[in-house]
Design a protein around this motif. Structure first.
Motif, PDB file in Angstrom:
ATOM      1  N   VAL A 313       0.812  -1.218   0.000  1.00 20.11           N
ATOM      2  CA  VAL A 313       0.000   0.000   0.000  1.00 20.11           C
ATOM      3  C   VAL A 313       0.844   1.267   0.000  1.00 20.11           C
ATOM      4  CG1 VAL A 313      -1.730   1.337   1.283  1.00 20.11           C
ATOM      5  CG2 VAL A 313      -1.923  -1.145   1.134  1.00 20.11           C
ATOM      6  N   GLN A 314       0.523   2.139  -0.939  1.00 15.24           N
ATOM      7  CA  GLN A 314       1.178   3.445  -1.012  1.00 15.24           C
ATOM      8  C   GLN A 314       0.302   4.490  -0.332  1.00 15.24           C
ATOM      9  OE1 GLN A 314       2.689   4.628  -4.928  1.00 15.24           O
ATOM     10  NE2 GLN A 314       1.683   6.593  -4.637  1.00 15.24           N
ATOM     11  N   THR A 315      -0.980   4.470  -0.644  1.00 13.79           N
ATOM     12  CA  THR A 315      -1.923   5.433  -0.082  1.00 13.79           C
ATOM     13  C   THR A 315      -3.178   4.702   0.370  1.00 13.79           C
ATOM     14  OG1 THR A 315      -1.139   7.092  -1.642  1.00 13.79           O
ATOM     15  CG2 THR A 315      -3.227   7.541  -0.574  1.00 13.79           C
ATOM     16  N   LEU A 316      -3.608   4.990   1.594  1.00 15.63           N
ATOM     17  CA  LEU A 316      -4.815   4.370   2.135  1.00 15.63           C
ATOM     18  C   LEU A 316      -5.917   5.410   2.202  1.00 15.63           C
ATOM     19  CD1 LEU A 316      -6.078   1.870   3.625  1.00 15.63           C
ATOM     20  CD2 LEU A 316      -5.301   2.945   5.740  1.00 15.63           C
ATOM     21  N   LEU A 317      -7.095   5.037   1.735  1.00 14.65           N
ATOM     22  CA  LEU A 317      -8.252   5.921   1.818  1.00 14.65           C
ATOM     23  C   LEU A 317      -9.286   5.281   2.733  1.00 14.65           C
ATOM     24  CD1 LEU A 317      -8.637   6.816  -1.975  1.00 14.65           C
ATOM     25  CD2 LEU A 317      -7.501   8.151  -0.202  1.00 14.65           C
ATOM     26  N   LEU A 318      -9.719   6.045   3.738  1.00 13.46           N
ATOM     27  CA  LEU A 318     -10.700   5.523   4.696  1.00 13.46           C
ATOM     28  C   LEU A 318     -11.875   6.482   4.774  1.00 13.46           C
ATOM     29  CD1 LEU A 318      -8.921   4.406   8.010  1.00 13.46           C
ATOM     30  CD2 LEU A 318     -10.293   2.985   6.480  1.00 13.46           C
ATOM     31  N   GLY A 319     -13.081   5.938   4.755  1.00 14.21           N
ATOM     32  CA  GLY A 319     -14.251   6.781   4.958  1.00 14.21           C
ATOM     33  C   GLY A 319     -14.179   7.385   6.350  1.00 14.21           C
ATOM     34  N   GLU A 320     -14.601   8.642   6.471  1.00 13.65           N
ATOM     35  CA  GLU A 320     -14.472   9.301   7.763  1.00 13.65           C
ATOM     36  C   GLU A 320     -15.216   8.543   8.860  1.00 13.65           C
ATOM     37  OE1 GLU A 320     -14.705  13.781   9.416  1.00 13.65           O
ATOM     38  OE2 GLU A 320     -16.473  12.989   8.422  1.00 13.65           O
ATOM     39  N   ASN A 321     -16.372   7.980   8.498  1.00 13.70           N
ATOM     40  CA  ASN A 321     -17.142   7.258   9.502  1.00 13.70           C
ATOM     41  C   ASN A 321     -17.059   5.749   9.326  1.00 13.70           C
ATOM     42  OD1 ASN A 321     -18.109   9.659  10.743  1.00 13.70           O
ATOM     43  ND2 ASN A 321     -19.430   9.924   8.945  1.00 13.70           N
ATOM     44  N   PHE A 322     -15.995   5.301   8.680  1.00 15.33           N
ATOM     45  CA  PHE A 322     -15.806   3.873   8.449  1.00 15.33           C
ATOM     46  C   PHE A 322     -15.754   3.135   9.783  1.00 15.33           C
ATOM     47  CE2 PHE A 322     -12.876   0.233   8.005  1.00 15.33           C
ATOM     48  CZ  PHE A 322     -13.602  -0.506   7.091  1.00 15.33           C
ATOM     49  N   GLN A 323     -16.582   2.090   9.919  1.00 13.55           N
ATOM     50  CA  GLN A 323     -16.629   1.295  11.139  1.00 13.55           C
ATOM     51  C   GLN A 323     -16.772  -0.153  10.727  1.00 13.55           C
ATOM     52  OE1 GLN A 323     -16.790   1.332  14.514  1.00 13.55           O
ATOM     53  NE2 GLN A 323     -16.460   3.510  14.915  1.00 13.55           N
ATOM     54  N   ALA A 324     -15.844  -1.010  11.149  1.00 11.21           N
ATOM     55  CA  ALA A 324     -16.014  -2.423  10.835  1.00 11.21           C
ATOM     56  C   ALA A 324     -15.297  -3.258  11.874  1.00 11.21           C
ATOM     57  CB  ALA A 324     -15.462  -2.728   9.444  1.00 11.21           C
ATOM     58  N   HIS A 325     -15.870  -4.412  12.191  1.00 10.23           N
ATOM     59  CA  HIS A 325     -15.245  -5.350  13.103  1.00 10.23           C
ATOM     60  C   HIS A 325     -14.232  -6.192  12.329  1.00 10.23           C
ATOM     61  CE1 HIS A 325     -18.058  -5.335  16.707  1.00 10.23           C
ATOM     62  NE2 HIS A 325     -18.456  -4.360  15.930  1.00 10.23           N
ATOM     63  N   ALA A 326     -13.283  -6.733  13.056  1.00 10.34           N
ATOM     64  CA  ALA A 326     -12.326  -7.665  12.472  1.00 10.34           C
ATOM     65  C   ALA A 326     -11.763  -8.474  13.630  1.00 10.34           C
ATOM     66  CB  ALA A 326     -11.206  -6.915  11.746  1.00 10.34           C
ATOM     67  N   VAL A 327     -10.867  -9.410  13.338  1.00 14.89           N
ATOM     68  CA  VAL A 327     -10.161 -10.099  14.422  1.00 14.89           C
ATOM     69  C   VAL A 327      -8.658  -9.915  14.206  1.00 14.89           C
ATOM     70  CG1 VAL A 327     -11.941 -11.803  14.943  1.00 14.89           C
ATOM     71  CG2 VAL A 327     -10.192 -12.319  13.205  1.00 14.89           C
ATOM     72  N   GLU A 328      -7.935  -9.941  15.330  1.00 19.38           N
ATOM     73  CA  GLU A 328      -6.487  -9.770  15.307  1.00 19.38           C
ATOM     74  C   GLU A 328      -5.869 -10.990  15.970  1.00 19.38           C
ATOM     75  OE1 GLU A 328      -3.431  -6.255  16.673  1.00 19.38           O
ATOM     76  OE2 GLU A 328      -5.033  -6.811  18.038  1.00 19.38           O
ATOM     77  N   CYS A 329      -4.859 -11.568  15.333  1.00 22.81           N
ATOM     78  CA  CYS A 329      -4.201 -12.734  15.904  1.00 22.81           C
ATOM     79  C   CYS A 329      -3.331 -12.313  17.091  1.00 22.81           C
ATOM     80  CB  CYS A 329      -3.342 -13.423  14.847  1.00 22.81           C
ATOM     81  SG  CYS A 329      -2.322 -14.738  15.528  1.00 22.81           S
ATOM     82  N   SER A 330      -3.465 -13.053  18.205  1.00 24.68           N
ATOM     83  CA  SER A 330      -2.673 -12.713  19.394  1.00 24.68           C
ATOM     84  C   SER A 330      -1.213 -13.146  19.213  1.00 24.68           C
ATOM     85  CB  SER A 330      -3.270 -13.383  20.629  1.00 24.68           C
ATOM     86  OG  SER A 330      -3.419 -14.778  20.380  1.00 24.68           O
ATOM     87  N   GLY A 331      -0.970 -13.993  18.208  1.00 24.26           N
ATOM     88  CA  GLY A 331       0.397 -14.452  17.970  1.00 24.26           C
ATOM     89  C   GLY A 331       1.134 -13.596  16.949  1.00 24.26           C
ATOM     90  N   CYS A 332       0.688 -13.657  15.683  1.00 25.29           N
ATOM     91  CA  CYS A 332       1.451 -12.992  14.610  1.00 25.29           C
ATOM     92  C   CYS A 332       0.925 -11.605  14.267  1.00 25.29           C
ATOM     93  CB  CYS A 332       1.478 -13.870  13.355  1.00 25.29           C
ATOM     94  SG  CYS A 332      -0.122 -13.995  12.524  1.00 25.29           S
ATOM     95  N   GLY A 333      -0.225 -11.213  14.830  1.00 25.19           N
ATOM     96  CA  GLY A 333      -0.747  -9.878  14.563  1.00 25.19           C
ATOM     97  C   GLY A 333      -1.584  -9.768  13.295  1.00 25.19           C
ATOM     98  N   HIS A 334      -1.785 -10.895  12.596  1.00 27.61           N
ATOM     99  CA  HIS A 334      -2.602 -10.897  11.382  1.00 27.61           C
ATOM    100  C   HIS A 334      -3.999 -10.336  11.672  1.00 27.61           C
ATOM    101  CE1 HIS A 334      -4.606 -12.401   7.770  1.00 27.61           C
ATOM    102  NE2 HIS A 334      -5.457 -13.042   8.538  1.00 27.61           N
TER     103      HIS A 334
END
Ligand SMILES: [Zn+2]
Length: 425
Positions: A313-334
């Protein structure tokens, strides 16, 4: 104390698996009667909500970190910090027009306070595994590392504009004057007076152009703005190095000797905001068309996360009110947009990420990825309010820990986007 980019970068490095990181942003309410009292009440309410949220998560979460001694450390640490924030709220009004940010983790003996320009979206408290940096990302965007240069035919004043504060850099004016005098034109006789004056002016503009080139090369500023009369502009601009010209955001009319600092600041900010809004519009168009042709653009959370992990990624565009759930790995950070219990990369347990737009900010800051927040754009909304412009497109999937970006980072390679820029709304 004002915050620097280096400090923001350090904050982005922080990670506490027990979720003891407390981020507090204070935006003073508009001045009116009893405003101070209202601010204090608001902060107490926010503190109570934050503690309540933490307690209820502690009861509901099945993860090992919420029970036993670890869970207790977390709650005690965060409670101590939140209590301290509430105590601090009593003094906040006394510093007048400034906003404030506090980043704290009592379990690790961390407490940082910073003054900010009073243009935050609001007063907020967060308790999480990392510090919440979105309000600062906005600020950085509103004020990139910027030089403001005022010139006439024998003077030059250079200012830094950092987070809304205008500071004149000492000594430059004197250096230029001496240089002008010592260049040996004093030997011309009176008949050549006009030519001598013109030559001196030309030498002066050349010296200014040289200083601008050095300032950009040394990273003193990334972009600059010119304030002068048209007649001087036409003499200075032909002397500028090509990339100094490219870094010029705009110009305003100014009389070097008489303009007030507040006027300089106002002109400069208007120019920055116009430039950012143009750049943002251009980028959204570019990313969407690149994504449609499966070239250097991706849209949607899943593909953007993958490209971030690949270091594309060179440039990231995010909606100002962007909201989304995700999961994060406690080991590798994925980070995964699918809410899976175990990491598809390394197999360890995942933790829920409530606001993925906030969770990716530390990465983005650490990796100097250019970032813009996009507001009210129907085309952008249609593609999921998240998109990225890629600097390359790689073929194979790798986990974060062995991604291209990390390998580059370990090898000490400079990223193409060394000078990161954030954008405001
Ligand atoms: Zn993993």
């Amino acid at each position: 104390m004002s915050i620097t980019r280096e400090q923001i970068r350090e904050l982005a490095e922080f990670h506490d698996p027990r979720s003891c990181a407390v981020s507090f942003y204070f935006q003073p309410s508009t001045p009116r009667n009893k405003a101070h009292k209202e601010d204090t009440i608001l902060i107490k309410d926010l503190a109570r909500e934050a503690l309540h949220r933490m307690e209820s998560l502690g009861v509901e979460t099945k993860g090992p970190e919420s029970k036993g001694p670890e869970g207790k450390i977390k709650r005690d640490s965060a409670r101590a910090d939140i209590d301290r924030v509430v105590r601090l709220s009593g003094e906040l009004r006394s510093n007048g027009t400034h906003a404030k940010a506090v980043f704290a983790c009592a379990a690790r003996n961390i407490w940082h306070e910073y003054d900010l320009p009073a243009s935050l979206p609001g007063t907020q408290i967060f308790v999480d595994r990392y510090f919440h940096l979105k309000p600062i990302a906005y600020l950085l965007g509103a004020f990139p590392r910027l030089g403001v240069v005022l010139v006439d035919r024998h003077r030059a004043r250079i200012f830094d504009l950092r987070l809304g504060e205008l500071t004149e850099r000492e000594g430059l004016f004197q250096t230029l004057s001496r240089k002008g005098r010592s260049d040996g034109f004093a030997g011309y006789d009176g008949g050549h007076a006009q030519r001598r004056v013109d030559d001196e002016a030309r030498q002066h503009f050349k010296a200014v152009a040289e200083i601008l080139k050095e300032s950009l090369e040394k990273g003193v500023f990334e972009k600059w703005i010119l304030g002068c009369q048209d007649i001087h502009r036409s003499q200075l601009e032909p002397q500028l190095h090509a990339y100094v010209s490219q870094a010029l955001l705009g110009r305003f009319q100014a009389d070097v000797g008489h303009i007030a600092n507040e006027e300089i600041r106002t002109h400069a900010q208007q120019i920055v905001e116009r430039w950012q809004s143009d750049r943002r519009r251009e980028l959204v168009g570019q990313v969407l068309s690149q994504a449609r042709s499966h070239a250097r653009g991706v849209t949607g959370l899943r593909r953007v996360l993958r490209s971030l992990e690949m270091g594309e990624v060179q440039t990231l565009l995010l909606g100002e009110n962007f909201q989304a759930h995700a999961v994060e790995c406690s080991g590798c950070g994925h980070l995964d947009a699918h809410l899976v219990s175990y990491c598809p990369v390394c197999g360890r347990a995942t933790q829920e990420v409530v606001d993925v737009g906030e969770a990716i900010l530390p990465w983005v800051i650490r990796r100097d990825i250019e970032m813009f927040y996009v507001k009210d754009d129907p085309e952008f909304d249609k593609v999921g309010n998240v998109a990225a412009l890629l600097r390359f497109r790689s073929g194979n999937v790798q986990p974060i820990t062995t991604s291209v970006a990390d390998q580059l980072g370990r090898a000490g390679a400079a990223y193409p986007g060394r000078l990161r820029k954030f954008a405001s709304r």
